[in-house]
Design an enzyme around this catalytic site. Sequence first.
Site, mmCIF file in Angstrom:
data_model
loop_
_atom_site.group_PDB
_atom_site.id
_atom_site.type_symbol
_atom_site.label_atom_id
_atom_site.label_comp_id
_atom_site.label_asym_id
_atom_site.label_seq_id
_atom_site.Cartn_x
_atom_site.Cartn_y
_atom_site.Cartn_z
ATOM 1 N N ASP A 6 0.868 -1.185 0.000
ATOM 2 C CA ASP A 6 0.000 0.000 0.000
ATOM 3 C C ASP A 6 0.904 1.233 0.000
ATOM 4 O OD1 ASP A 6 -2.372 1.623 0.355
ATOM 5 O OD2 ASP A 6 -1.878 1.808 2.475
ATOM 6 N N SER A 7 0.304 2.386 -0.209
ATOM 7 C CA SER A 7 1.073 3.625 -0.124
ATOM 8 C C SER A 7 1.550 3.870 1.311
ATOM 9 C CB SER A 7 0.204 4.802 -0.562
ATOM 10 O OG SER A 7 -0.886 4.936 0.321
ATOM 11 N N CYS A 69 -4.524 -1.490 -1.736
ATOM 12 C CA CYS A 69 -4.673 -0.051 -1.940
ATOM 13 C C CYS A 69 -5.631 0.129 -3.119
ATOM 14 C CB CYS A 69 -3.304 0.539 -2.265
ATOM 15 S SG CYS A 69 -3.326 2.267 -2.768
ATOM 16 N N GLU A 147 -1.826 7.896 8.603
ATOM 17 C CA GLU A 147 -0.364 7.732 8.509
ATOM 18 C C GLU A 147 0.344 8.273 9.753
ATOM 19 O OE1 GLU A 147 1.806 6.198 6.201
ATOM 20 O OE2 GLU A 147 -0.148 5.362 5.698
ATOM 21 N N CYS A 179 -11.078 3.195 0.377
ATOM 22 C CA CYS A 179 -9.632 3.392 0.540
ATOM 23 C C CYS A 179 -9.251 2.581 1.762
ATOM 24 C CB CYS A 179 -9.337 4.877 0.764
ATOM 25 S SG CYS A 179 -7.658 5.213 1.358
ATOM 26 N N HIS A 181 -7.082 2.891 3.950
ATOM 27 C CA HIS A 181 -6.754 3.623 5.182
ATOM 28 C C HIS A 181 -8.002 3.878 6.044
ATOM 29 C CE1 HIS A 181 -2.876 4.601 3.269
ATOM 30 N NE2 HIS A 181 -2.473 5.082 4.430
HETATM 31 N N1 DGL Z 1 -4.768 3.116 0.928
HETATM 32 C C1 DGL Z 1 -4.849 3.803 -0.303
HETATM 33 C C2 DGL Z 1 -6.100 3.478 -1.049
HETATM 34 O O1 DGL Z 1 -6.708 2.487 -0.732
HETATM 35 C C3 DGL Z 1 -4.105 4.985 -0.259
HETATM 36 C C4 DGL Z 1 -4.502 6.269 -0.670
HETATM 37 C C5 DGL Z 1 -3.419 7.256 -0.869
HETATM 38 O O2 DGL Z 1 -2.236 6.958 -0.703
HETATM 39 O O3 DGL Z 1 -3.795 8.356 -1.244
HETATM 40 O O4 DGL Z 1 -6.518 4.146 -1.964
#
Ligand code: DGL
Length: 260
Positions: A6-7, A69, A147, A179, A181
């Site tokens: 993931d990011s 992600c 984060e 998302c 997160h």
């Molecule tokens: N967890 C990501 C998603 O599901 C990350 C979003 C991001 O980095 O902007 O889209």
Amino acid sequence: MIALFDSGVGGLSVFKELVKIAPDEDYIYYSDNANCPYGEKPVGEIRERALRISGLLIGKGADIVVVACNTATAAAIDFLRKKFTIPFIGMEPAIKPAALESESKIIGVLATAGTFKGELYKNTSVKYAKGVTVIERVGKGLVELVENGRTGYDEAAAAVKECVGPMTEMGADRIVLGCTHYPFLEEVIKKCAPNAKIINPAPAVAKHTLEVLQAGRRDKNAERRKTGSLTLISSGDNSVLIRMAKAIWDGPVHVESDIQ
Ligand code: DGL
């Protein structure tokens, strides 16, 4: 070994669901937090990161990669499936269950700009949201809160209200977390939208991952070499990642860094 990336720490919401149903598997998790957020990044840039990270995870022995992600799934899942031979699992926007279950026929979807722009999202909403009003909102600032480990009500309520307020005002009775997160803000979202049911696709994605992994093992008659291990890799500071992973995972944690 099951790999996830993931990011940042968001994909841990999928890891959490996997651990519930497959606690003795080996896991490797990559957080690309040096490049977080992905939400507004060009598709080409996300593909490049996804390619590099997937190559690294496969080099370390991954049998399956979960693109944990939604934004990276939208930008890169087809591309990754063409590049590699092992299975890739992506995040599905959970519009179908939300639209089917909704009584008001008004649903909210919270996601990043990149996810809303993607073909996958567009196709899913055309297919499943007929006759349903869909209120789309970018979760501005929410990824950054998670984060930084700032997921308490006092810290996150203002940003959450900004996104879900218009959904509740219009009568949405389902809110889709688009998302990975956002499940870490679920309690805050529930408080800000008490009349809506929150739909998190992570349990379904985890179940599907395990089914694909097991089917692959059956096909190959492959031995499971499982020890129940967790490796965490990050491209930036790893303090929040380690703390959040340890809240999910009881066993030992091996930590590596991929700072370039
Ligand atoms: N967890 C990501 C998603 O599901 C990350 C979003 C991001 O980095 O902007 O889209």
